[in-house]
Design an enzyme around this catalytic site. Structure first.
Site, PDB file in Angstrom:
ATOM      1  N   THR A  36     -14.881   5.347  -2.214  1.00 62.95           N
ATOM      2  CA  THR A  36     -14.157   6.450  -2.849  1.00 62.95           C
ATOM      3  C   THR A  36     -14.114   6.291  -4.362  1.00 62.95           C
ATOM      4  OG1 THR A  36     -12.778   6.816  -0.891  1.00 62.95           O
ATOM      5  CG2 THR A  36     -11.935   7.633  -2.985  1.00 62.95           C
ATOM      6  N   HIS A  78       0.816  -1.216   0.000  1.00 61.46           N
ATOM      7  CA  HIS A  78       0.000   0.000   0.000  1.00 61.46           C
ATOM      8  C   HIS A  78       0.847   1.262   0.000  1.00 61.46           C
ATOM      9  CE1 HIS A  78      -3.454   2.555   0.683  1.00 61.46           C
ATOM     10  NE2 HIS A  78      -2.923   3.020   1.795  1.00 61.46           N
ATOM     11  N   ASP A 102      -5.924   2.301  -8.599  1.00 60.38           N
ATOM     12  CA  ASP A 102      -5.626   2.262  -7.169  1.00 60.38           C
ATOM     13  C   ASP A 102      -4.938   0.937  -6.859  1.00 60.38           C
ATOM     14  OD1 ASP A 102      -5.504   3.239  -4.594  1.00 60.38           O
ATOM     15  OD2 ASP A 102      -7.657   3.657  -4.452  1.00 60.38           O
ATOM     16  N   LYS A 118     -10.800  15.470  -3.219  1.00 61.39           N
ATOM     17  CA  LYS A 118     -11.941  15.519  -2.301  1.00 61.39           C
ATOM     18  C   LYS A 118     -11.589  16.412  -1.121  1.00 61.39           C
ATOM     19  CE  LYS A 118     -12.887  11.732  -0.020  1.00 61.39           C
ATOM     20  NZ  LYS A 118     -13.388  10.364   0.275  1.00 61.39           N
TER      21      LYS A 118
END
Length: 332
Positions: free
Chosen positions: A247, A150, A239, A213
């Site tokens: 999201t 990640h 992603d 955002k």
């Protein structure tokens, strides 16, 4: 972040035949045996025999069913849902192999659970990604092979060698074969810009857009703004994982409102928790591209979903580690 060039297409890749090399053994945990079977097939092996069971109180038991003394052992076990059971099983597997006198133990982690807990965002929190790295190391593993962590700093949480590989080649290959034409690569948030930029470079420097955002004022709802031109283009949201899909789903709807022709979702890890399936299958996305680092059972699949295999890529990395060859050269 740098993504690799495309690997040869699966039809042109010749499996590595190591059946005669008794030093190499591969075992699968229960988290993703299908992937482990495909990796073993690429290597010309069969997953090693083991006994796995749970006691009435929930404790796990694992026993290796063949001698691995002096062998290089590779344990394929993504720490996906149920995360804690998958992690504990991995630790027990490592300990069993260590006590069985394996020469070297490599934990193959197609998916690294707790990866998002990679820093403190408030006081008195645990950095659980580091804790998990400590546990895996303390169990007795010699090396880790991980896919699409990640965040980059997780590599530094291990005090042992770690080889980091990417699932992007199979995703990029699929997109190139689709010949989508006028594309724009989109990051669903500001934090994923470097990933999206690297992805765009591999697609002939496709244009980049970002969904930003933010709250305009305290106590107001978050507003999504698109930075970049998406009108009339095929938008590809990139992603590392899709979890609840909140999201990425909202980002896709914003892109369509901004004039995008169609939207694809593209991620290595299909976590698919909570309402993810409903959000991904509601017609917002033309296709949802993921890999098989995490198993997606039949009842969690939907018409727009495409699951691509990273087994050959992982198998090639294992062979190179076993032969003391370069893994990074796969990604030049």
């Amino acid at each position: 972040m740098v993504f690799p060039d495309l690997l040869p297409r699966r039809s042109t890749v010749q499996p590595v035949r190591l059946m005669g090399d008794e030093r190499l053994r591969l075992f699968s945990g229960s988290a993703n045996p299908e992937l482990a079977q495909l990796v073993a097939r690429y290597l010309g092996l069969a997953p090693g025999p083991l006994v796995r069971k749970s006691f009435a109180d929930g404790e796990l038991y694992v026993q290796i069913q063949e001698s691995i003394r002096g062998c290089d052992v590779y344990l394929v076990q993504p720490t996906c849902s149920p995360v804690n059971d998958s992690l504990m099983e991995l630790l027990i597997l490592i300990d069993a192999c260590r006590r069985a006198s394996a020469r070297q133990i490599t934990a193959v982690l197609p998916y690294y659970g707790y990866a998002r807990a990679d820093r403190k965002t408030a006081g008195r929190e645990s950095i659980t990604a580091k804790l998990v790295a400590n546990l895996i190391t303390a169990a007795g593993v010699d090396r880790v092979l991980a896919m699409d962590l990640h965040s980059a700093q997780i590599q530094a949480y291990f005090d042992i060698p770690l080889d980091h590989v990417y699932g992007s080649p199979v995703l990029l290959q699929y997109i190139k074969e689709k010949q989508l034409g006028d594309m724009v690569i989109v990051s669903p948030d500001v934090g994923g810009v470097s990933r999206a930029r690297a992805f765009a470079k591999k697609l002939d420097d496709a244009p980049l857009a970002i969904v930003d955002k933010r709250r305009q004022a305290p106590n107001e709802v978050e507003v999504m703004n698109v930075i970049g031109d998406v009108k009339g283009k095929t938008a590809i949201l990139v992603d590392d994982m899709i979890d609840t899909a909140g999201t990425i789903s909202e980002a896709a709807k914003v892109l369509l409102r901004q004039g995008a022709k169609e939207v694809y979702a593209c991620a290595t890890h299909a976590v698919f928790s909570s309402r993810a399936i409903d959000r991904l299958s509601d017609g917002t996305f033309t296709e949802v591209l993921v890999t098989n680092t995490i198993p997606v059972p039949p009842d969690r699949r939907f018409p727009q979903l495409r699951v691509l295999s990273v087994a050959d890529l992982i198998g090639e990395a294992i062979w190179r580690i076993h032969e003391d060859s370069s893994v990074s050269s796969m990604f030049r």
